[in-house]
Scaffold this active site. Structure first.
Site, short mmCIF file in Angstrom:
data_model
loop_
_atom_site.label_atom_id
_atom_site.label_comp_id
_atom_site.label_asym_id
_atom_site.label_seq_id
_atom_site.Cartn_x
_atom_site.Cartn_y
_atom_site.Cartn_z
N TYR A 112 0.86 -1.18 0.00
CA TYR A 112 0.00 0.00 0.00
C TYR A 112 0.90 1.23 0.00
O TYR A 112 1.46 1.61 1.02
CB TYR A 112 -0.92 -0.01 1.22
CG TYR A 112 -1.81 1.21 1.35
CD1 TYR A 112 -2.42 1.78 0.23
CD2 TYR A 112 -2.04 1.78 2.60
CE1 TYR A 112 -3.22 2.89 0.35
CE2 TYR A 112 -2.87 2.90 2.73
CZ TYR A 112 -3.45 3.45 1.61
OH TYR A 112 -4.25 4.56 1.73
N ASP A 157 -2.52 -1.37 -3.88
CA ASP A 157 -2.84 0.01 -4.22
C ASP A 157 -1.52 0.76 -4.24
O ASP A 157 -1.00 1.15 -3.20
CB ASP A 157 -3.80 0.60 -3.18
CG ASP A 157 -4.08 2.08 -3.41
OD1 ASP A 157 -3.63 2.61 -4.45
OD2 ASP A 157 -4.72 2.69 -2.55
N HIS A 261 -12.18 2.27 -4.36
CA HIS A 261 -11.44 1.35 -5.22
C HIS A 261 -12.29 0.12 -5.49
O HIS A 261 -13.19 -0.22 -4.71
CB HIS A 261 -10.15 0.89 -4.55
CG HIS A 261 -9.15 1.97 -4.30
ND1 HIS A 261 -7.99 2.10 -5.04
CD2 HIS A 261 -9.12 2.97 -3.37
CE1 HIS A 261 -7.29 3.13 -4.58
NE2 HIS A 261 -7.95 3.67 -3.57
#
Length: 270
Positions: A112, A157, A261
């Site tokens: 992340y 992500d 998302h």
């Protein structure tokens, strides 16, 4: 065997635990990697996630922000985390699959990357400075640790839309964090130098538009369709030939109280 791996920034795993269960029931990936779980380890909903048919779960979290987790139908032999930029802020976790027939020995990295705030200037914005430093360390890790030297998958992500058709308007977003040249060049450098294959673009190359994120700020996200591809799945070179399919589960963005998302999934034939 077929191996399906999904990645999803869930934006609070406890708030959206029912959505996780629904996605798993409808799509049944073998592995689901979550980011932004926003959940400290002592209250992580482990039993609820295991009840969805994923007995093997590893997580690293903290209160209110960040956090990563991996859910698997197969056991894994090792787990590890990296502290990036000298911070223990729960942005990475890794597992190596076992007892998965042809998938045994595949390492999965779940990252992340920091979002970077709103001002794309490291001198004026400490969050953007942190993001660039994080990507610099990822680049150094790729050169030092040689993660693609064995079968590996990197997901997460990554908070960068690297290509022109990864955003709704390349020209209008050149000065917007996530698509600035300094970010896109850094992400492509760390991917290319380590030998990662961009699975999504391997199957669906430009000029096709691909998005995985739509802002909460849009009053009608679907009609405006001003998206960005911030979520990624990369493969080591030896797995590229096994890539069979890629799916962006856009409909989850329209669920009640959604994450901004949506899940991305790849299918490998091993």
């Amino acid at each position: 065997m077929k191996l399906t791996v999904s990645t999803w920034n869930i934006n609070s795993v406890r708030l959206r635990i029912e959505q996780v269960g629904r996605f798993l029931a409808e799509h049944r990936p073998d592995v689901l990697c979550l980011q932004e779980t926003k959940c400290p380890n002592d209250v992580f909903p482990l039993k609820a996630l295991q009840s969805f048919g994923y007995p093997f779960v590893v997580h690293m979290g903290q209160k209110g922000y960040n956090g990563v987790a991996i859910l698997s139908r197969y056991p894994f032999s090792t787990t590890s985390v990296m502290e990036m930029c000298g911070r223990a802020d729960a942005r990475h976790i890794t597992v190596t699959l076992t007892e998965a027939k042809g998938a045994s020995g595949i390492t999965i990295h779940n990252f992340y990357v920091p979002a970077g705030g709103d001002i794309p200037n490291p001198d004026l914005n400490e969050k953007f400075k942190h993001k660039l430093q994080f990507m610099d360390e990822l680049r150094a890790w790729g050169g030092r640790s040689k993660p693609t030297g064995a079968p590996a998958i990197l997901v997460g992500d990554l908070n960068v839309a690297p290509l022109e058709n990864d955003v709704w308007s390349h020209k209008q977003l050149l000065d917007v964090v996530s698509h600035t040249p300094v970010e896109t060049s850094a992400l492509e450098a760390l991917r290319g130098e380590a030998g990662w294959i961009d699975a999504m673009r391997h199957l669906r190359p430009e000029p096709e538009k691909i998005y995985s994120w739509w802002s909460y700020r849009s009053p009608d996200w679907a009609a405006a369709n001003k998206g960005r591809r911030l979520d990624h799945i990369w493969l080591s070179g030896d797995l590229a030939g096994s890539l069979r399919a890629m799916d962006v589960t856009r409909e989850t963005r329209g669920w009640e109280r959604p994450s901004d998302h949506v899940p991305v999934t790849v299918t490998l034939e091993l």
